[in-house]
Design an enzyme around this catalytic site. Structure first.
Site, PDB file in Angstrom:
ATOM      1  N   HIS A 222       0.939  -1.325  -0.075  1.00  0.00           N
ATOM      2  CA  HIS A 222      -0.119  -0.155   0.149  1.00  0.00           C
ATOM      3  C   HIS A 222       0.991   1.300   0.059  1.00  0.00           C
ATOM      4  O   HIS A 222       0.619   2.326  -0.958  1.00  0.00           O
ATOM      5  CB  HIS A 222      -1.124  -0.004   1.155  1.00  0.00           C
ATOM      6  CG  HIS A 222      -1.891   1.160   1.038  1.00  0.00           C
ATOM      7  ND1 HIS A 222      -2.947   1.167   0.207  1.00  0.00           N
ATOM      8  CD2 HIS A 222      -1.977   2.507   1.646  1.00  0.00           C
ATOM      9  CE1 HIS A 222      -3.815   2.259   0.194  1.00  0.00           C
ATOM     10  NE2 HIS A 222      -2.969   3.125   0.942  1.00  0.00           N
ATOM     11  N   TYR A 226       1.861   5.288  -2.649  1.00  0.00           N
ATOM     12  CA  TYR A 226       1.945   6.762  -2.066  1.00  0.00           C
ATOM     13  C   TYR A 226       3.590   7.115  -2.619  1.00  0.00           C
ATOM     14  O   TYR A 226       3.932   8.281  -2.945  1.00  0.00           O
ATOM     15  CB  TYR A 226       2.047   6.806  -0.752  1.00  0.00           C
ATOM     16  CG  TYR A 226       0.482   6.763  -0.378  1.00  0.00           C
ATOM     17  CD1 TYR A 226      -0.369   7.884  -0.770  1.00  0.00           C
ATOM     18  CD2 TYR A 226      -0.072   5.829   0.202  1.00  0.00           C
ATOM     19  CE1 TYR A 226      -1.883   7.902  -0.519  1.00  0.00           C
ATOM     20  CE2 TYR A 226      -1.467   5.638   0.208  1.00  0.00           C
ATOM     21  CZ  TYR A 226      -2.240   6.702   0.029  1.00  0.00           C
ATOM     22  OH  TYR A 226      -3.535   6.566   0.035  1.00  0.00           O
ATOM     23  N   HIS A 373      -9.057   0.347 -11.078  1.00  0.00           N
ATOM     24  CA  HIS A 373      -8.455   1.511 -10.037  1.00  0.00           C
ATOM     25  C   HIS A 373      -7.054   1.517 -10.373  1.00  0.00           C
ATOM     26  O   HIS A 373      -6.707   2.662 -10.222  1.00  0.00           O
ATOM     27  CB  HIS A 373      -9.025   1.024  -8.797  1.00  0.00           C
ATOM     28  CG  HIS A 373      -8.238   1.903  -7.918  1.00  0.00           C
ATOM     29  ND1 HIS A 373      -8.797   3.054  -7.485  1.00  0.00           N
ATOM     30  CD2 HIS A 373      -7.538   1.562  -6.740  1.00  0.00           C
ATOM     31  CE1 HIS A 373      -8.136   3.548  -6.340  1.00  0.00           C
ATOM     32  NE2 HIS A 373      -7.164   2.601  -6.003  1.00  0.00           N
ATOM     33  N   ARG A 438     -10.309 -10.696 -11.428  1.00  0.00           N
ATOM     34  CA  ARG A 438      -9.146 -10.168 -11.916  1.00  0.00           C
ATOM     35  C   ARG A 438      -8.199 -11.059 -12.330  1.00  0.00           C
ATOM     36  O   ARG A 438      -8.619 -12.238 -11.855  1.00  0.00           O
ATOM     37  CB  ARG A 438      -8.629  -9.016 -11.230  1.00  0.00           C
ATOM     38  CG  ARG A 438      -8.385  -9.787  -9.532  1.00  0.00           C
ATOM     39  CD  ARG A 438      -7.806  -8.482  -8.627  1.00  0.00           C
ATOM     40  NE  ARG A 438      -6.728  -7.930  -8.954  1.00  0.00           N
ATOM     41  CZ  ARG A 438      -5.913  -7.189  -7.896  1.00  0.00           C
ATOM     42  NH1 ARG A 438      -6.408  -7.246  -6.765  1.00  0.00           N
ATOM     43  NH2 ARG A 438      -4.886  -6.866  -8.225  1.00  0.00           N
TER      44      ARG A 438
END
Length: 550
Positions: A222, A226, A373, A438
């Site tokens: 995750h 960033y 996404h 997916r």
């Protein structure tokens, strides 16, 4: 105080350009792998020469999500550090060592994938097992990036020592925050690769603790998002204002948003594991709450950017409510490409909220919605900003001009990319809501009620993917033209000044011990108890990990 910016020497330019060459070659290779995937999923194309679908799926994910982004980001950040705090001969040498370490690791990993010995996807979930060189290559890439991290840390430390009591340059501050985030996050993937996957792939142990490996991966996975995003924010905060003829709205707000990203982007990996057993629901809930905290710096950034745009427009005489929008340089690709990426972040961020919400995640988990996404976040917001950076960074490093022809072609490329992504990502989102999986090569399943609908959306993905690949070819052409074909001339390295009306930056925002300490405390709080619980209640067949840690 106005920051004095340094010039970038030819030696530094060669270092930065080496990273850029790898990044844009990766864009072409990884993009081709993605195009072939959409063709296969459409049900109208079979891969030749015995190439497997999961072989190209793994190559696409690793080359674009890890290689392209890491090399571009590290090269870009070396440019920012060289421009703001400088780089010594020893620091440049260590940067080259990091580059070659990463490149050797990349070639090992990519070679293993392309020879069909690592069909494990970019998440390399156990019990899928790759040939050892896949994991060894990944470890070398991480080690090389750590060398870049500590080179950047050293650059700022040397500058601070020479400017005692001075506020560090904004861009240098941002780079160090991003590299701190990267270093702390990659400790997780390094641990699972070195302690679990390499011994397992070499046959030193018979089994692996799957839940431990997945937890360590998503501890890294995750904040990786960033690590991609923050360099785009650097350009938004400190480069775009200069391009539009404005100034940075607030130095303090920019630094605060980066500090918040450092603290709240790492201890949140469980929201990628909401459907997995073996993790206490309480800790999943806590990490979901921490995940939503990153909405705050995202909103701060949105406010800051629109305030910057409005201030720039009003300084040029546009006084009506939205008249300042007309003052923005829409025909300048250095602005146009990143601002399209900014706009794409609105639906991308909304999708991220859905992914992290426990109830709504149940609807889209492991569907192709999640793939759509990712293509909106890293594939549109981040990559279009990187393209926008390239239009001024490459000419400034090579001593060439951004010609009117290339500027126009860049705008066309941005439009082509946006149209292709709208079609492909839109089809992925809708198909995901209908339950299309997916990671699968198959668009049809026996007994599925929506097979015809799925196939229609898979064809739409192939159409969008084809348009996207045209955009990739255009961008690669633009890159090499800017390097070798553009006329010689001076090109600016745009770094904006802070507005005179901005509030002073509080000194505590540069208290590195405080922010790193809080970050470590949050990580220990979010992971210590659940991780101990995972190990204590490991299912049968996880002896391999337990033997390794004794």
């Amino acid at each position: 105080m106005i920051e004095k910016h340094l010039s970038i020497s030819s030696k530094e330019a060669r270092l930065i350009m080496a990273h850029m060459y790898v990044a844009f070659i990766s864009l072409l290779v990884g993009g081709l792998m993605g195009l072939l995937q959409t063709f296969v999923r459409s049900g109208t194309f079979n891969l030749p020469f015995g190439i497997g679908y999961y072989q190209i799926l793994t190559a696409h994910g690793v080359i674009l999500a890890l290689v392209l982004t890491t090399f571009f980001i590290i090269g870009f950040q070396f440019a920012l550090m060289s421009k703001t705090v400088g780089i010594s001969d020893k620091q440049r040498l260590s940067a080259w060592i990091g580059f070659w370490t990463m490149l050797i690791g990349t070639l090992l990993t990519a070679g293993t994938i392309l020879t069909g010995k690592a069909n494990v996807l970019y998440t390399f979930y156990a019990p899928l097992k790759a040939f050892p060189t896949f994991y060894i290559g990944l470890a070398l890439v991480v080690v090389g990036s750590w060398i870049a991290c500590f080179t950047n840390f050293r650059q700022l430390a040397v500058w601070k020592k020479a400017h005692k009591g001075g506020k560090s340059p904004l861009l240098a501050f941002m780079v160090v925050i991003n590299m701190l985030l990267w270093f702390i996050a990659t400790l997780g993937v390094a641990a699972t690769v070195l302690i679990q996957f390499i011994p397992w792939s070499l046959g030193m142990v018979d089994s692996i603790n799957v839940l431990v490996s997945r937890t360590l991966f998503w501890y890294f996975g995750h904040p990786l998002v960033y690590f991609w995003l923050l360099p785009a924010y650097m350009a938004w905060y400190a480069i775009i204002p200069k391009i539009i003829g404005g100034k940075i709205y607030s130095d303090a707000l920019a630094r605060l948003s980066f500090v918040l990203f450092l603290m709240f982007s790492i201890p949140v990996g469980f929201h990628h594991q909401l459907t997995e057993p073996g993790i206490d629901p309480l800790w999943k809930f806590i990490q979901v709450v921490l995940t939503f905290m990153v909405i705050i710096p995202s909103l701060l950034t949105a406010f800051s950017m629109f305030a910057t745009f409005e201030m720039a427009g009003r300084s040029k005489g546009f006084t009506s409510l939205f008249g300042w929008i007309r003052a923005l340089p829409w025909k300048d690709v250095r602005f146009f490409a990143p601002v399209v990426g900014m706009l794409a972040f609105i639906p991308a961020g909304t999708g991220g909220i859905i992914n992290a919400s426990h109830q709504m995640n149940q609807v889209i988990h492991n569907t192709i919605w999640v793939t759509g996404h990712f293509h909106l976040t890293v594939g549109t917001t981040v990559i279009l900003t990187f393209f926008g950076i390239a239009y001024w960074l490459i000419p400034s490093l090579t001593g060439r001009k951004l010609t009117k022809k290339i500027n126009t072609l860049g705008i066309i490329q941005t439009i082509v990319w946006s149209v292709g992504m709208f079609i492909m990502s839109g089809a992925m989102h809708i198909a995901g809501l209908l339950g299309a999986p997916r990671r699968s090569a198959y668009s049809t399943y026996t007994g599925a009620e929506q097979v015809d609908t799925w196939i229609g959306y898979q064809l739409a993905q192939a159409i969008g993917g084809t348009i996207l690949f045209i955009g990739i070819v255009l961008m690669v052409y633009i890159f090499f033209y800017m390097v070798f074909g553009a006329p010689k001339g001076e090109a600016s390295f745009p770094i904006a000044e802070v507005s005179e009306e901005a509030e002073p930056t509080p000194q505590y925002l540069e208290n590195w011990k405080l922010w790193i300490g809080i970050t470590i405390a949050l990580i220990l709080f979010a992971y210590t108890i659940p991780f101990i619980d995972i190990i204590q209640h490991s299912p049968p067949g996880s002896e391999g990990f337990e033997n390794l840690i004794r």
